[in-house]
Design an enzyme around this catalytic site. Structure first.
Site, PDB file in Angstrom:
ATOM      1  N   HIS A  53       0.802  -1.188   0.069  1.00  0.00           N
ATOM      2  CA  HIS A  53      -0.111  -0.137  -0.042  1.00  0.00           C
ATOM      3  C   HIS A  53       1.009   1.331  -0.044  1.00  0.00           C
ATOM      4  O   HIS A  53       1.310   1.489   1.088  1.00  0.00           O
ATOM      5  CB  HIS A  53      -0.956  -0.210   1.375  1.00  0.00           C
ATOM      6  CG  HIS A  53      -1.898   1.209   1.164  1.00  0.00           C
ATOM      7  ND1 HIS A  53      -3.195   0.841   1.198  1.00  0.00           N
ATOM      8  CD2 HIS A  53      -1.627   2.334   1.047  1.00  0.00           C
ATOM      9  CE1 HIS A  53      -3.914   1.912   1.246  1.00  0.00           C
ATOM     10  NE2 HIS A  53      -3.166   3.028   1.096  1.00  0.00           N
ATOM     11  N   ARG A 102       3.264  16.350 -15.440  1.00  0.00           N
ATOM     12  CA  ARG A 102       2.597  16.915 -16.713  1.00  0.00           C
ATOM     13  C   ARG A 102       3.114  16.301 -17.736  1.00  0.00           C
ATOM     14  O   ARG A 102       2.258  16.423 -18.828  1.00  0.00           O
ATOM     15  CB  ARG A 102       2.951  18.552 -16.675  1.00  0.00           C
ATOM     16  CG  ARG A 102       2.532  19.145 -15.635  1.00  0.00           C
ATOM     17  CD  ARG A 102       2.686  20.764 -15.624  1.00  0.00           C
ATOM     18  NE  ARG A 102       2.328  21.496 -14.467  1.00  0.00           N
ATOM     19  CZ  ARG A 102       2.830  22.717 -14.085  1.00  0.00           C
ATOM     20  NH1 ARG A 102       3.393  23.359 -15.195  1.00  0.00           N
ATOM     21  NH2 ARG A 102       2.607  23.227 -12.854  1.00  0.00           N
ATOM     22  N   GLU A 136     -10.680   4.085   6.737  1.00  0.00           N
ATOM     23  CA  GLU A 136      -9.645   4.995   7.084  1.00  0.00           C
ATOM     24  C   GLU A 136     -10.169   6.174   7.683  1.00  0.00           C
ATOM     25  O   GLU A 136      -9.759   6.712   8.670  1.00  0.00           O
ATOM     26  CB  GLU A 136      -8.961   5.311   5.546  1.00  0.00           C
ATOM     27  CG  GLU A 136      -7.700   6.287   6.062  1.00  0.00           C
ATOM     28  CD  GLU A 136      -7.038   7.024   4.778  1.00  0.00           C
ATOM     29  OE1 GLU A 136      -7.717   6.744   3.612  1.00  0.00           O
ATOM     30  OE2 GLU A 136      -5.943   7.344   4.870  1.00  0.00           O
TER      31      GLU A 136
HETATM   32  N1  LIG Z   1      -4.154   8.007   2.688  1.00  0.00           N
HETATM   33  C1  LIG Z   1      -4.788   8.169   1.582  1.00  0.00           C
HETATM   34  N2  LIG Z   1      -6.234   7.643   1.530  1.00  0.00           N
HETATM   35  C2  LIG Z   1      -6.871   7.697   0.507  1.00  0.00           C
HETATM   36  N3  LIG Z   1      -6.376   8.185  -0.774  1.00  0.00           N
HETATM   37  C3  LIG Z   1      -4.925   8.553  -0.771  1.00  0.00           C
HETATM   38  C4  LIG Z   1      -4.256   8.408   0.126  1.00  0.00           C
HETATM   39  N4  LIG Z   1      -2.896   8.760  -0.111  1.00  0.00           N
HETATM   40  C5  LIG Z   1      -2.899   8.966  -1.302  1.00  0.00           C
HETATM   41  N5  LIG Z   1      -4.249   9.050  -1.792  1.00  0.00           N
HETATM   42  C6  LIG Z   1      -4.883   9.227  -3.176  1.00  0.00           C
HETATM   43  O1  LIG Z   1      -5.220  10.414  -3.175  1.00  0.00           O
HETATM   44  C7  LIG Z   1      -6.225  10.278  -4.607  1.00  0.00           C
HETATM   45  C8  LIG Z   1      -7.387  11.229  -4.412  1.00  0.00           C
HETATM   46  C9  LIG Z   1      -7.609  12.112  -5.446  1.00  0.00           C
HETATM   47  C10 LIG Z   1      -8.729  12.895  -5.418  1.00  0.00           C
HETATM   48  O2  LIG Z   1      -9.347  12.529  -4.380  1.00  0.00           O
HETATM   49  C11 LIG Z   1      -9.208  13.561  -6.335  1.00  0.00           C
HETATM   50  C12 LIG Z   1     -10.703  14.383  -6.151  1.00  0.00           C
HETATM   51  C13 LIG Z   1     -10.971  15.018  -7.273  1.00  0.00           C
HETATM   52  C14 LIG Z   1     -10.095  15.229  -8.412  1.00  0.00           C
HETATM   53  C15 LIG Z   1      -8.973  14.701  -8.613  1.00  0.00           C
HETATM   54  C16 LIG Z   1      -7.834  14.938  -9.708  1.00  0.00           C
HETATM   55  O3  LIG Z   1      -6.973  14.293  -9.907  1.00  0.00           O
HETATM   56  O4  LIG Z   1      -8.382  15.841 -10.571  1.00  0.00           O
HETATM   57  C17 LIG Z   1      -8.615  13.814  -7.358  1.00  0.00           C
HETATM   58  C18 LIG Z   1      -6.617   8.933  -4.479  1.00  0.00           C
HETATM   59  O5  LIG Z   1      -6.932   8.285  -5.618  1.00  0.00           O
HETATM   60  C19 LIG Z   1      -5.463   8.246  -3.905  1.00  0.00           C
HETATM   61  O6  LIG Z   1      -4.689   7.286  -4.829  1.00  0.00           O
HETATM   62 ZN   LIG Z   2      -3.601   4.900   0.693  1.00  0.00          ZN
END
Ligand SMILES: Nc1ncnc2c1ncn2[C@@H]1O[C@H](CCC(=O)c2cccc(C(=O)O)c2)[C@@H](O)[C@H]1O
Ligand SMILES: [Zn+2]
Length: 353
Positions: free
Chosen positions: A27, A82, A213
């Protein structure tokens, strides 16, 4: 060993044992693994970014008031990626950092939607991660596999896109083994993602959503029942439900525990209140992971040291924990046996010296 991460409550020789212990990590997020060195390099390529490049300023920048703040900061680092070359650099350098910690095998969670929606060509994205995976295996000996996750808060459009990228035979990368769901849980019910998980599972992928979580045990039940989870990302709140703990133990469903992450995002108040002991006491398979290590000021070795302290483990206990990670991985049986044997050989030699 990174000196600032030495836990004073863990004997120094146990830190040294952990540093050399062969490990699997199940993870850990792609963008969340960008070290200050990688962030600086990406920020230098894209000078308009608000992400600081000075490592000391980064420590403050990576101090979170709550989970929503963490996601905001996380997305500012996502904005640094990017081009396909940025993707390749990040992936390759993350593998280098893993190899330094004796990580033999890692399932890296990647959010392809975040990159394709920012304009990176989907085929070039897949080529970049695969190219980095092959180079990392050849040069560092670390085997990488991918988990593609839906960023749940971005809605069903992101679920559709992630399922498409994960199941289209012309795009799906060779290293892809699993399908996940991340981001905030509050207001993002797991059952709505069932059709996308059904498609991914039908295409041969394993189901590994985050759940429990930042919300209660019902989210973990939903992940198990609706998303057919084979492992649970975090699952922290499972400790509030004895029936759920018994179910996880009986079905041998591992939890991907990331102790320092839970403190950094304020999902758990203090390490001493972390429910890892309850999981072990209930017989739930526990694996140790780092989640977003530089953002949480940790690394996998430090997470093992934290686990040693919370669970009162010696070298044999730590070796068993490392073997839990190997056993819960999606490696084939010979691949698992190879790393488990390596752990046993290393531990026996250490104890004999
Ligand atoms: N502890 C964590 N617990 C949960 N997730 C975690 C954790 N750590 C990292 N992540 C990551 O954060 C991403 C979130 C990205 C996200 O919410 C979002 C919302 C709206 C737009 C966009 C975009 O990209 O435009 C993105 C997840 O997909 C995951 O891979
Ligand atoms: Zn995670």
């Amino acid at each position: 060993m990174t000196e600032h991460l030495v836990d004073p409550d863990v004997p120094r020789d146990l830190h040294a044992f952990i540093a050399g212990l062969p490990k699997a990590e199940l993870h850990v997020h792609h963008v969340g693994s960008a070290s200050p060195r990688i962030v600086s390099e990406l920020a230098a390529r894209h000078a308009d970014s608000k992400v600081p490049t000075d490592p000391e300023a980064l420590v403050d920048y990576f101090t979170f008031t709550d989970f929503a703040h963490f996601i905001d900061v996380y997305l500012s680092v996502v904005d640094l990626i990017r081009t396909p070359e940025d993707v390749r650099l990040l992936t390759y350098e993350v593998a280098r950092d893993m190899a330094r910690q004796q990580v033999r095998y890692a399932e890296l969670t990647i959010t392809p939607f975040s990159s394709t929606r920012r304009g990176i060509d989907e085929g070039a994205f897949m080529d970049a991660i695969e190219d980095a995976r092959k180079a990392a295996e050849a040069e560092f000996g670390t085997v990488l596999r991918w988990c593609f996750d839906i960023p749940g808060e971005a809605g069903l459009e992101s679920a559709e896109e992630t399922a498409r990228l994960a199941t289209d035979d012309r795009l799906r990368p060779e290293g892809l083994v699993s399908f996940g769901l991340g981001g905030p849980e509050i207001g993002v019910a797991r059952p709505q993602f069932k059709p996308y998980f059904d498609r991914a599972i039908a295409a041969g992928l394993h189901s590994v959503p985050h759940a429990g979580e930042t919300t209660g045990p019902q989210t973990v039940w939903d992940a198990l029942i609706d998303l057919r989870a084979e492992r649970i990302g975090h699952g922290t709140s499972s400790a509030q439900d004895p029936k759920l703990l018994a179910h996880l133990a009986e079905r041998r469903i591992p939890l991907e525990v990331c102790p320092t992450s839970n403190i950094a995002t304020r999902a758990v108040r203090t390490l001493d209140e972390h429910p890892i002991k309850e999981f072990v006491r209930a017989g739930v398979p526990v694996t140790i992971n780092s989640d977003d290590p530089p953002m949480f000021g940790t690394d996998l070795n430090n997470e093992y040291a934290v686990a040693a302290r919370l669970l009162g483990l010696d070298e044999r206990g730590l070796a068993d924990l490392a073997k839990n990670g190997v056993e819960a991985s999606f490696l084939d049986a010979p691949g698992k046996a190879r790393i488990a044997d390596e752990i046993d050989t290393y531990t026996a030699a250490w104890l004999a010296s």
